[in-house]
Design an enzyme around this catalytic site. Structure first.
Site, PDB file in Angstrom:
ATOM      1  N   ASP A 101       0.794  -1.228   0.000  1.00 35.42           N
ATOM      2  CA  ASP A 101       0.000   0.000   0.000  1.00 35.42           C
ATOM      3  C   ASP A 101       0.827   1.279   0.000  1.00 35.42           C
ATOM      4  O   ASP A 101       0.361   2.333   0.398  1.00 35.42           O
ATOM      5  CB  ASP A 101      -0.909  -0.009   1.241  1.00 35.42           C
ATOM      6  CG  ASP A 101      -0.100  -0.268   2.512  1.00 35.42           C
ATOM      7  OD1 ASP A 101       1.120  -0.061   2.493  1.00 35.42           O
ATOM      8  OD2 ASP A 101      -0.703  -0.672   3.534  1.00 35.42           O
ATOM      9  N   GLU A 123      -0.911  -8.908  -1.380  1.00 37.39           N
ATOM     10  CA  GLU A 123      -1.457  -8.374  -0.117  1.00 37.39           C
ATOM     11  C   GLU A 123      -2.660  -7.454  -0.398  1.00 37.39           C
ATOM     12  O   GLU A 123      -2.753  -6.322   0.076  1.00 37.39           O
ATOM     13  CB  GLU A 123      -0.401  -7.626   0.701  1.00 37.39           C
ATOM     14  CG  GLU A 123      -0.753  -7.463   2.173  1.00 37.39           C
ATOM     15  CD  GLU A 123       0.293  -6.638   2.944  1.00 37.39           C
ATOM     16  OE1 GLU A 123       0.341  -5.398   2.784  1.00 37.39           O
ATOM     17  OE2 GLU A 123       1.060  -7.245   3.695  1.00 37.39           O
ATOM     18  N   GLU A 137      -2.199   5.109   3.181  1.00 40.70           N
ATOM     19  CA  GLU A 137      -2.191   3.701   2.752  1.00 40.70           C
ATOM     20  C   GLU A 137      -3.587   3.135   2.505  1.00 40.70           C
ATOM     21  O   GLU A 137      -3.782   2.324   1.593  1.00 40.70           O
ATOM     22  CB  GLU A 137      -1.448   2.837   3.774  1.00 40.70           C
ATOM     23  CG  GLU A 137       0.064   3.061   3.804  1.00 40.70           C
ATOM     24  CD  GLU A 137       0.489   4.257   4.634  1.00 40.70           C
ATOM     25  OE1 GLU A 137      -0.389   4.932   5.226  1.00 40.70           O
ATOM     26  OE2 GLU A 137       1.697   4.543   4.694  1.00 40.70           O
ATOM     27  N   HIS A 210       6.668   4.593  13.114  1.00 41.12           N
ATOM     28  CA  HIS A 210       7.029   5.422  11.962  1.00 41.12           C
ATOM     29  C   HIS A 210       5.843   6.026  11.232  1.00 41.12           C
ATOM     30  O   HIS A 210       5.996   6.835  10.322  1.00 41.12           O
ATOM     31  CB  HIS A 210       7.830   4.590  10.955  1.00 41.12           C
ATOM     32  CG  HIS A 210       7.002   3.566  10.241  1.00 41.12           C
ATOM     33  ND1 HIS A 210       6.228   3.872   9.150  1.00 41.12           N
ATOM     34  CD2 HIS A 210       6.796   2.258  10.474  1.00 41.12           C
ATOM     35  CE1 HIS A 210       5.598   2.786   8.738  1.00 41.12           C
ATOM     36  NE2 HIS A 210       5.921   1.792   9.522  1.00 41.12           N
ATOM     37  N   ARG A 212       2.768   7.921   9.517  1.00 45.45           N
ATOM     38  CA  ARG A 212       2.458   9.328   9.252  1.00 45.45           C
ATOM     39  C   ARG A 212       1.391   9.878  10.225  1.00 45.45           C
ATOM     40  O   ARG A 212       1.498  11.017  10.661  1.00 45.45           O
ATOM     41  CB  ARG A 212       1.919   9.412   7.821  1.00 45.45           C
ATOM     42  CG  ARG A 212       2.254  10.625   7.062  1.00 45.45           C
ATOM     43  CD  ARG A 212       1.962  10.366   5.586  1.00 45.45           C
ATOM     44  NE  ARG A 212       3.114   9.770   4.944  1.00 45.45           N
ATOM     45  CZ  ARG A 212       4.047  10.461   4.319  1.00 45.45           C
ATOM     46  NH1 ARG A 212       3.954  11.764   4.207  1.00 45.45           N
ATOM     47  NH2 ARG A 212       5.080   9.852   3.760  1.00 45.45           N
ATOM     48  N   HIS A 243      13.300   4.581  12.826  1.00 42.24           N
ATOM     49  CA  HIS A 243      13.070   4.750  11.375  1.00 42.24           C
ATOM     50  C   HIS A 243      13.756   6.045  10.921  1.00 42.24           C
ATOM     51  O   HIS A 243      13.727   7.040  11.635  1.00 42.24           O
ATOM     52  CB  HIS A 243      11.551   4.824  11.143  1.00 42.24           C
ATOM     53  CG  HIS A 243      11.146   4.685   9.715  1.00 42.24           C
ATOM     54  ND1 HIS A 243      11.292   5.690   8.789  1.00 42.24           N
ATOM     55  CD2 HIS A 243      10.588   3.640   9.036  1.00 42.24           C
ATOM     56  CE1 HIS A 243      10.839   5.278   7.610  1.00 42.24           C
ATOM     57  NE2 HIS A 243      10.406   4.029   7.738  1.00 42.24           N
TER      58      HIS A 243
HETATM   59  C1  UD1 Z   1       6.689   4.572   3.711  1.00 40.81           C
HETATM   60  C2  UD1 Z   1       5.273   4.140   3.300  1.00 40.81           C
HETATM   61  C3  UD1 Z   1       4.565   3.415   4.457  1.00 40.81           C
HETATM   62  C4  UD1 Z   1       5.422   2.285   4.980  1.00 40.81           C
HETATM   63  C5  UD1 Z   1       6.791   2.819   5.340  1.00 40.81           C
HETATM   64  C6  UD1 Z   1       7.642   1.666   5.771  1.00 40.81           C
HETATM   65  C7  UD1 Z   1       4.142   5.605   1.715  1.00 40.81           C
HETATM   66  C8  UD1 Z   1       3.170   6.701   1.521  1.00 40.81           C
HETATM   67  N1  UD1 Z   1       4.456   5.296   2.972  1.00 40.81           N
HETATM   68  O1  UD1 Z   1       6.577   5.581   4.685  1.00 40.81           O
HETATM   69  O2  UD1 Z   1       3.353   2.881   3.987  1.00 40.81           O
HETATM   70  O3  UD1 Z   1       4.804   1.743   6.125  1.00 40.81           O
HETATM   71  O4  UD1 Z   1       7.380   3.445   4.195  1.00 40.81           O
HETATM   72  O5  UD1 Z   1       8.805   2.058   6.409  1.00 40.81           O
HETATM   73  O6  UD1 Z   1       4.604   5.024   0.752  1.00 40.81           O
HETATM   74  N2  UD1 Z   1      14.367   7.832   4.696  1.00 40.81           N
HETATM   75  C9  UD1 Z   1      15.741   7.730   4.618  1.00 40.81           C
HETATM   76  N3  UD1 Z   1      16.300   6.534   4.268  1.00 40.81           N
HETATM   77  C10 UD1 Z   1      15.563   5.432   4.004  1.00 40.81           C
HETATM   78  C11 UD1 Z   1      14.158   5.527   4.095  1.00 40.81           C
HETATM   79  C12 UD1 Z   1      13.575   6.734   4.428  1.00 40.81           C
HETATM   80  O7  UD1 Z   1      16.451   8.690   4.853  1.00 40.81           O
HETATM   81  O8  UD1 Z   1      16.132   4.374   3.693  1.00 40.81           O
HETATM   82  C13 UD1 Z   1      13.755   9.130   5.057  1.00 40.81           C
HETATM   83  C14 UD1 Z   1      13.862  10.146   3.905  1.00 40.81           C
HETATM   84  O9  UD1 Z   1      14.068  11.412   4.449  1.00 40.81           O
HETATM   85  C15 UD1 Z   1      12.468  10.044   3.273  1.00 40.81           C
HETATM   86  C16 UD1 Z   1      11.617   9.846   4.512  1.00 40.81           C
HETATM   87  O10 UD1 Z   1      12.374   8.957   5.344  1.00 40.81           O
HETATM   88  O11 UD1 Z   1      12.135  11.195   2.529  1.00 40.81           O
HETATM   89  C17 UD1 Z   1      10.224   9.334   4.296  1.00 40.81           C
HETATM   90  O12 UD1 Z   1      10.187   8.189   3.466  1.00 40.81           O
HETATM   91  P1  UD1 Z   1       8.784   7.779   2.752  1.00 40.81           P
HETATM   92  O13 UD1 Z   1       8.985   6.520   2.014  1.00 40.81           O
HETATM   93  O14 UD1 Z   1       8.238   8.943   1.993  1.00 40.81           O
HETATM   94  O15 UD1 Z   1       7.798   7.575   3.954  1.00 40.81           O
HETATM   95  P2  UD1 Z   1       7.756   6.535   5.122  1.00 40.81           P
HETATM   96  O16 UD1 Z   1       7.226   7.258   6.287  1.00 40.81           O
HETATM   97  O17 UD1 Z   1       9.034   5.821   5.216  1.00 40.81           O
HETATM   98  N1  UDP Z   2      12.089  -4.338  10.274  1.00 40.89           N
HETATM   99  C1  UDP Z   2      13.459  -4.541  10.092  1.00 40.89           C
HETATM  100  N2  UDP Z   2      14.317  -3.750  10.795  1.00 40.89           N
HETATM  101  C2  UDP Z   2      13.914  -2.787  11.643  1.00 40.89           C
HETATM  102  C3  UDP Z   2      12.518  -2.575  11.803  1.00 40.89           C
HETATM  103  C4  UDP Z   2      11.632  -3.359  11.102  1.00 40.89           C
HETATM  104  O1  UDP Z   2      13.861  -5.423   9.348  1.00 40.89           O
HETATM  105  O2  UDP Z   2      14.762  -2.112  12.239  1.00 40.89           O
HETATM  106  C5  UDP Z   2      11.145  -5.160   9.494  1.00 40.89           C
HETATM  107  C6  UDP Z   2      10.013  -5.799  10.264  1.00 40.89           C
HETATM  108  O3  UDP Z   2      10.360  -7.091  10.741  1.00 40.89           O
HETATM  109  C7  UDP Z   2       8.899  -5.869   9.227  1.00 40.89           C
HETATM  110  C8  UDP Z   2       9.167  -4.675   8.338  1.00 40.89           C
HETATM  111  O4  UDP Z   2      10.506  -4.283   8.600  1.00 40.89           O
HETATM  112  O5  UDP Z   2       8.992  -7.024   8.411  1.00 40.89           O
HETATM  113  C9  UDP Z   2       8.205  -3.578   8.659  1.00 40.89           C
HETATM  114  O6  UDP Z   2       8.576  -2.426   8.003  1.00 40.89           O
HETATM  115  P1  UDP Z   2       8.009  -1.004   8.400  1.00 40.89           P
HETATM  116  O7  UDP Z   2       7.667  -0.982   9.836  1.00 40.89           O
HETATM  117  O8  UDP Z   2       9.001  -0.027   7.859  1.00 40.89           O
HETATM  118  O9  UDP Z   2       6.713  -0.883   7.494  1.00 40.89           O
HETATM  119  P2  UDP Z   2       5.196  -1.369   7.623  1.00 40.89           P
HETATM  120  O10 UDP Z   2       5.188  -2.825   7.889  1.00 40.89           O
HETATM  121  O11 UDP Z   2       4.555  -0.582   8.709  1.00 40.89           O
HETATM  122  O12 UDP Z   2       4.618  -0.992   6.304  1.00 40.89           O
END
Ligand code: UD1
Ligand code: UDP
Length: 374
Positions: A101, A123, A137, A210, A212, A243
């Site tokens: 999602d 999923e 999502e 993490h 939003r 995160h």
């Molecule tokens: C995204 C997904 C959310 C998912 C989450 C898992 C959307 C709208 N949201 O949210 O559904 O649960 O990922 O973790 O797609 N960043 C880094 N390095 C990384 C990853 C992220 O620096 O490896 C930082 C960056 O500043 C980036 C910010 O996190 O701009 C947000 O990342 P983004 O993918 O937009 O949103 P998440 O909150 O991670």
């Molecule tokens: N996870 C990981 N390392 C971490 C935190 C989470 O490998 O430090 C794994 C966790 O076991 C799960 C997935 O990441 O499988 C969840 O990702 P996240 O919480 O980013 O996203 P969501 O599931 O909420 O979309």
């Protein structure tokens, strides 16, 4: 005429998509005499995606590298739709697979639709019925259902949701959730602990947050609760892989970095995180994936959210929604710390989300019932 193999394009971009798509990629690779698999990452997440690519030894064929620091939904969406549409034009897949999602999944579905290529949604059918929770999502999932031709639903309740919305039964396949395949794949490997935390107490609580919806006051409340938990309860520490999203990382570090019994650590590789889940006393999380994994490992999980699209774990009695009010979180944690009967009730291992065979089912369905026919 040479027999042309059908092309399957698998697109993903974030940590959870990588974990849940990896088993599908492995299962499709086993059928490589039937189709050509092309993997494309948007790299919506850069660092925490790469951790997973390394672990699962996936070398993407296409890497769009689109992540920007503190990206917004519109800028990410615009960039992703343009770049993914180019990929569709170049690859011309017979089917596009997306997972979950996220923005990457929803936009890959849209770009595939623009190219008139059928989408298979892994999923499919998760719903909270609240359009702003989780945001964005819940709407991404609904859009994906509309955009998709094939719906790989993890559970019966996901199947029911799709049927209730009028999707055709013949296009819905109940497969289980591929996260259980990934979890079992990793949990069965021999593991040499690589994390060295200076844990002094007998138990630790593993936490992640993490979402939003939890930016701003909710994450501050959550941090306040963590502080109170370690201050009031002897014998307990908290381990928190933070995160990288700055909307989370900044307040968390500001509020918690002076707490001796709270270990703020960088995001863990999946193997390390699974090890930490297995050894935790309990888990607090707003993550979707963690709600699915913790029950398999027999760990109680308190969900830091008001709603869940994964009611199966709550119904099985191993997960509980506790929201984001500090006093409620503290009370629920203390209930499990001080009441062994309650703790034991939530500590049995159940697998409501899958049996570890989901990816093979998806590969088989693609081969026998989808691409074989086209
Ligand atoms: C995204 C997904 C959310 C998912 C989450 C898992 C959307 C709208 N949201 O949210 O559904 O649960 O990922 O973790 O797609 N960043 C880094 N390095 C990384 C990853 C992220 O620096 O490896 C930082 C960056 O500043 C980036 C910010 O996190 O701009 C947000 O990342 P983004 O993918 O937009 O949103 P998440 O909150 O991670
Ligand atoms: N996870 C990981 N390392 C971490 C935190 C989470 O490998 O430090 C794994 C966790 O076991 C799960 C997935 O990441 O499988 C969840 O990702 P996240 O919480 O980013 O996203 P969501 O599931 O909420 O979309």
């Amino acid at each position: 005429m040479p027999h042309l193999k059908k092309k399957v394009l698998a697109v993903f971009g974030t940590r959870p998509e990588a974990i849940k798509m990896a088993p599908v990629i492995k299962a499709l690779e086993k059928k490589n005499n039937h189709f050509d698999l092309i993997t494309c990452v948007t790299a919506q997440h850069r660092q925490i995606l790469d951790q997973m690519l390394n672990l699962f030894q996936i070398k993407p064929d296409i890497d769009l590298d689109i992540m920007e620091a503190n990206q917004t939904l519109p800028s990410l969406t615009a960039k992703a739709v343009t770049r993914l549409s180019e990929v569709m034009d170049n690859v011309k897949p017979d089917v596009t697979l997306v997972q979950g999602d996220t923005t990457t999944a929803m936009v890959a579905g849209l770009a595939s639709f623009y190219g008139q290529t059928p989408v298979g949604h892994v999923e499919a059918g998760l719903r909270t019925e609240n359009r702003y929770n989780p945001f964005p999502e819940e709407i991404n999932r609904r859009l994906l259902s509309t955009l998709s031709t094939f719906h790989f639903a993890p559970t019966q309740s996901a199947v029911n949701a799709l049927l209730a919305e009028g999707y055709c039964q013949d296009d819905i396949f109940m497969t289980g959730n591929t996260v259980i395949d990934a979890l079992l794949m990793i949990a069965s490997r021999e593991y040499k602990p690589r994390i060295s935390l200076d844990l002094q107490e007998s138990h630790y609580i593993l936490v992640t947050a993490h979402r939003r919806e939890n930016f701003g006051q909710p994450i501050k409340n959550i941090c306040k609760a963590f502080k109170e938990i370690v201050q009031k309860n002897k014998g307990i520490e908290i381990v928190y892989p933070v995160h990288p999203n700055p909307n989370i990382a900044e307040p968390v570090r500001k509020i918690l970095s002076d707490q001796e019994k709270i270990h703020l650590i960088p995001p863990l590789e999946y193997e390390d995180f699974v090890f930490m889940m297995k050894n935790a006393h309990l888990i607090l999380s707003d993550s979707g994936g963690v709600q699915e994994e913790a029950p398999s490992l027999g760990k109680p999980v308190l969900v830091l959210r008001e709603t869940t699209e994964r009611p199966e774990a709550v119904e099985a009695g191993v997960a509980k929604l506790v929201g984001t009010e500090a006093s409620v979180i503290v009370a629920e944690v203390e209930n499990l710390l001080n009441n062994d009967a309650e703790y034991q009730k939530m500590s049995h291992s159940v697998n409501p989300f899958g049996d570890g065979q989901a990816a093979d089912r998806i590969a088989r369905i693609l081969n026998d019932r989808i691409l074989g026919k086209r």
